[in-house]
Design an enzyme around this catalytic site. Structure first.
Site, PDB file in Angstrom:
ATOM      1  N   GLY A  53       6.301   7.501  -6.666  1.00 46.16           N
ATOM      2  CA  GLY A  53       5.071   8.096  -6.436  1.00 46.16           C
ATOM      3  C   GLY A  53       4.448   8.934  -7.577  1.00 46.16           C
ATOM      4  CD  GLU A  72      12.941   2.597  -5.764  1.00 49.63           C
ATOM      5  OE1 GLU A  72      11.341   3.242  -5.010  1.00 49.63           O
ATOM      6  OE2 GLU A  72      13.504   1.786  -6.381  1.00 49.63           O
ATOM      7  N   PRO A  73       7.599   3.142 -10.008  1.00 49.27           N
ATOM      8  CG  PRO A  73       6.782   3.611 -11.737  1.00 49.27           C
ATOM      9  CD  PRO A  73       7.982   3.394 -11.042  1.00 49.27           C
ATOM     10  NE  ARG A 108      -0.575   7.394  -4.994  1.00 44.40           N
ATOM     11  CZ  ARG A 108      -0.894   6.573  -3.863  1.00 44.40           C
ATOM     12  NH1 ARG A 108      -2.334   6.840  -3.691  1.00 44.40           N
ATOM     13  NH2 ARG A 108      -0.430   6.854  -3.087  1.00 44.40           N
ATOM     14  NE  ARG A 144      -5.051   5.271  -1.041  1.00 36.97           N
ATOM     15  CZ  ARG A 144      -5.308   6.373  -1.771  1.00 36.97           C
ATOM     16  NH1 ARG A 144      -6.635   6.938  -2.283  1.00 36.97           N
ATOM     17  NH2 ARG A 144      -4.850   7.002  -1.769  1.00 36.97           N
ATOM     18  CB  CYS A 174     -18.397  -1.503  14.916  1.00 37.19           C
ATOM     19  SG  CYS A 174     -19.667  -1.720  14.827  1.00 37.19           S
ATOM     20  CE1 TYR A 178       0.734   1.316  -2.055  1.00 34.90           C
ATOM     21  CE2 TYR A 178       0.099   3.119  -3.435  1.00 34.90           C
ATOM     22  CZ  TYR A 178       1.091   2.677  -2.936  1.00 34.90           C
ATOM     23  OH  TYR A 178       2.568   2.461  -3.503  1.00 34.90           O
TER      24      TYR A 178
HETATM   25  N1  LLP Z   1       9.393   3.589  -3.971  1.00 33.68           N
HETATM   26  C1  LLP Z   1       9.676   3.732  -2.687  1.00 33.68           C
HETATM   27  C2  LLP Z   1      10.803   3.710  -1.922  1.00 33.68           C
HETATM   28  C3  LLP Z   1       8.064   3.896  -2.110  1.00 33.68           C
HETATM   29  O1  LLP Z   1       7.998   3.778  -0.912  1.00 33.68           O
HETATM   30  C4  LLP Z   1       6.634   4.224  -2.761  1.00 33.68           C
HETATM   31  C5  LLP Z   1       5.559   3.998  -1.863  1.00 33.68           C
HETATM   32  C6  LLP Z   1       7.028   3.408  -4.134  1.00 33.68           C
HETATM   33  C7  LLP Z   1       8.348   3.317  -4.336  1.00 33.68           C
HETATM   34  C8  LLP Z   1       5.658   4.113  -4.761  1.00 33.68           C
HETATM   35  O2  LLP Z   1       5.596   4.960  -4.819  1.00 33.68           O
HETATM   36  P1  LLP Z   1       3.653   5.242  -5.651  1.00 33.68           P
HETATM   37  O3  LLP Z   1       4.383   5.027  -6.672  1.00 33.68           O
HETATM   38  O4  LLP Z   1       2.591   4.476  -5.812  1.00 33.68           O
HETATM   39  O5  LLP Z   1       3.736   6.549  -5.293  1.00 33.68           O
HETATM   40  N2  LLP Z   1      -1.190   3.869   1.288  1.00 33.68           N
HETATM   41  C9  LLP Z   1      -0.370   5.236   0.756  1.00 33.68           C
HETATM   42  C10 LLP Z   1       0.743   5.112  -0.057  1.00 33.68           C
HETATM   43  C11 LLP Z   1       1.743   4.379   0.654  1.00 33.68           C
HETATM   44  C12 LLP Z   1       3.071   4.865  -0.709  1.00 33.68           C
HETATM   45  C13 LLP Z   1       4.039   4.357   0.274  1.00 33.68           C
HETATM   46  N3  LLP Z   1       5.357   4.565  -0.747  1.00 33.68           N
HETATM   47  C14 LLP Z   1      -1.863   6.237  -0.422  1.00 33.68           C
HETATM   48  O6  LLP Z   1      -2.618   4.661  -0.528  1.00 33.68           O
HETATM   49  O7  LLP Z   1      -1.441   6.806  -0.640  1.00 33.68           O
END
Ligand code: LLP
Length: 430
Positions: A252, A289-290, A292, A328, A358, A386
Site C-alpha cells: 500500500g 507485500e508492496p 506499486r 486508472r 467510444c 496497475y
Molecule cells: N497486498 C494486498 C492484500 C493487496 O490487496 C494489495 C493491493 C497489495 C498487497 C499491494 O498494494 P500496493 O503496494 O500495490 O499498493 N488498481 C489500483 C490499486 C489496487 C490495489 C489492490 N490491492 C490502482 O491502480 O490504484
C-alpha cells in the site's frame, strides 16, 4: 498549470530528459516507439532493481526479520517477477493464475503468500500442491473450505488470519480496504474466536496474522494505527494459546505521481519495525507485500498523438492509447503526469488527452498544459503498476507491447496483441 515545466519529473531518475528528449535509462523513448510502435509500456530494469534494493535496505533490523513479498497484481509480467525472484523476493498472489506466473518466472512457492477474499477450491488445491508458504484467510467459511481441501490433498495448510483493523488510510475509496465497511478481512471482534477455533480443524495451522489497509497511502500513521490493533489481537490470540509466528502488514505504500510526498521504504518500514520491537514482538517475522512502490515509477506508457482537435469548449489530443490500455484515470480519476517525449518551445495549450475508445470516460489526463502537435509522442509517467495488468481488449483493441530497458538495451517482453489472437479461441456456429 500542472506539469508545465517539470525540471525533475515525478518518479524515478532512470526516466528523465536529456537535452529535451525523454530517455528511459540510455534509450530515447522515440527509439522504443520506432522499434515497437505505440502504445507500449516501457519499464526500466534499473528503476525496478533500485526500488527493490531500497526495500532490502529498509528491511534491516536487529531483531525483526523482514520477508519481502512482491504483490504480483501490480505488474505480473514474467520478466518483472523473474527480476524480483532473482533478488530473493517472495510473492503475494491473489489467484491461481498469479501462482502459475510466479512459478513460470522461477519464483519459489515456499515464499508465496496467497491473499484474496474469494479463493476457489481449485485454486487452493493448486497452491497446496505447489507448496505455498501461507494462505491469508479472510472468513470462517474460507477456513472451513481450506481445511477440507487440505484434508483431501493430505496436507496441512499454513494460515494467517487477515484481520480488518478498521482504519482510514486516507486514500481513494476504491483502493481503501481496511475500513469495517469493506469486504476485506475478518472483523477484529471475530478474529480471536476464529484463531481459537482453528485448533479444532485438523488440516489448517495458524501461523500468522495479516492486514492490508489500502493502496497509494502517503503517510505512516494509518499503518501505525493498524499495527497497534493487530498487535493487540496477537496478544489476545496468544493469551488463548495460539502461536503467531509472523505479522503481515500488507502493501500500500504510495508513490509520487505528481506532487505527493510519500515516505520512502525506509521511512515507512523502520517506524513499524521499531513499534513491533518496542511492544515486545521483536522476535517475529514481519512480511510486507508492496506492489506499486516497487514498479509504479519504473514504467511509462508511450503513446502517439493521432489528432489535435479543437472545439469551442476545449482542445483535445486524441492519442493511440485508451482506457483499455490504462484504466486508472477513468476508474479512479488518477492523475498521472503526461509529458511530450520531445520538449519543444512554443505556447502551451491546455489539452484533454483522450483515447480512441467510444466512451466519454476514455481519457488519460485532463486539462494539461502541453506544447503538442499531431504525430508527437507522449509518455504517461508512473505507469509501471496497475497499467498493463488492468488492460483489456475493449473495442477489440490488442493490448500494448511491453518493453524492458536495461542500460542501452531494449528487450521486448511481450509483443503487442493482434486481432487474430483476440478471437483465436472463439468459434463460429455450424
Ligand atoms: N497486498 C494486498 C492484500 C493487496 O490487496 C494489495 C493491493 C497489495 C498487497 C499491494 O498494494 P500496493 O503496494 O500495490 O499498493 N488498481 C489500483 C490499486 C489496487 C490495489 C489492490 N490491492 C490502482 O491502480 O490504484
Amino acid at each position: 498549470m500542472k506539469f508545465l515545466h517539470l525540471s525533475t519529473l515525478p518518479g524515478d531518475p532512470h526516466i528523465a530528459y536529456r537535452q529535451n528528449t525523454l530517455f528511459i535509462e540510455q534509450v530515447g523513448a522515440s527509439a522504443v516507439a520506432e522499434a515497437f510502435g505505440t502504445p507500449t509500456y516501457v519499464y526500466s530494469r534499473g528503476a525496478i532493481e533500485a526500488a527493490a534494493r531500497q526495500y532490502a535496505e529498509a528491511a534491516a533490523h536487529d531483531t525483526v526479520r523482514v520477508a519481502l513479498r512482491y504483490a504480483v497484481k501490480a505488474n505480473s509480467n514474467l520478466a518483472v517477477l523473474q527480476l524480483l525472484a532473482r533478488l530473493g523476493w517472495g510473492f503475494d498472489i491473489v489467484s491461481g493464475g498469479e501462482l502459475q506466473r510466479v512459478l513460470a518466472a522461477g519464483g519459489q512457492a515456499g515464499k508465496v503468500v496467497f491473499s484474496g477474499v474469494g479463493k476457489t477450491a481449485a485454486e487452493m488445491r493448486l497452491a497446496l500442491d505447489a507448496g505455498v508458504d501461507c494462505f491469508n484467510v479472510e472468513s470462517p467459511n474460507e477456513l472451513a473450505l481450506l481445511d477440507r481441501v487440505a484434508a483431501e490433498r493430505g496436507k496441512t495448510a499454513r494460515v494467517a488470519l487477515r484481520v480488518n483493523p478498521d482504519v482510514d488510510a486516507g486514500t481513494h475509496p476504491y483502493i481503501s480496504t481496511g475500513l469495517k465497511t469493506n469486504k476485506f478481512g475478518i472483523a477484529q471482534e471475530q478474529a480471536v474466536d476464529l484463531a481459537v477455533r482453528i485448533a479444532l480443524l485438523p488440516h489448517v495451522q495458524l501461523v500468522g496474522i495479516a492486514c492490508h489497509i489500502g493502496s497509494q497511502i502517503t503517510t505512516v500513521e494509518p499503518y501505525l494505527d493498524a499495527l497497534d490493533k493487530v498487535l493487540d489481537l496477537v496478544e489476545a490470540m496468544e493469551r488463548k494459546g495460539a502461536r503467531i509466528e509472523h505479522i503481515d502488514l500488507g502493501g500500500g505504500l504510495g508513490i509520487r505521481y505528481s506532487d505527493e510526498t510519500p515516505p520512502t521504504a525506509q521511512q515507512w518500514l523502520q517506524p513499524l519495525l521499531a513499534r513491533i520491537a518496542a511492544r515486545g514482538f521483536g522476535h517475529r517475522t514481519v512480511m510486507v507485500e508492496p506492489g506499486r512502490s516497487v514498479v509504479g515509477n519504473a514504467g511509462v506508457l508511450l503513446t502517439r498523438t493521432l489528432f489535435v482537435k479543437s472545439t469551442p469548449a476545449k482542445h483535445f489530443a486524441v492519442v493511440d492509447a485508451g482506457m483499455n490500455d490504462l484504466i486508472r484515470p477513468a476508474l479512479y480519476h488518477a492523475e498521472q503526469a503526461v509529458v511530450t517525449v520531445q520538449r519543444r518551445d512554443g505556447a502551451p495549450r491546455r489539452y484533454d488527452i483522450v483515447g480512441p475508445v467510444c466512451e466519454s470516460a476514455d481519457w488519460l489526463a485532463r486539462d494539461r498544459a502541453l506544447v503538442l502537435d499531431e504525430g508527437d509522442l507522449l509518455a504517461v509517467l508512473s505507469s509501471g503498476a496497475y497499467g498493463m495488468v488492468m488492460a483489456s481488449n475493449y473495442n477489440s483493441r490488442g493490448r500494448p507491447a511491453e518493453v524492458l530497458i536495461d542500460g542501452n538495451e531494449m528487450t521486448l517482453l511481450r509483443p503487442r496483441e493482434t486481432a487474430e489472437q483476440l478471437y483465436a479461441s472463439e468459434r463460429l456456429l455450424p
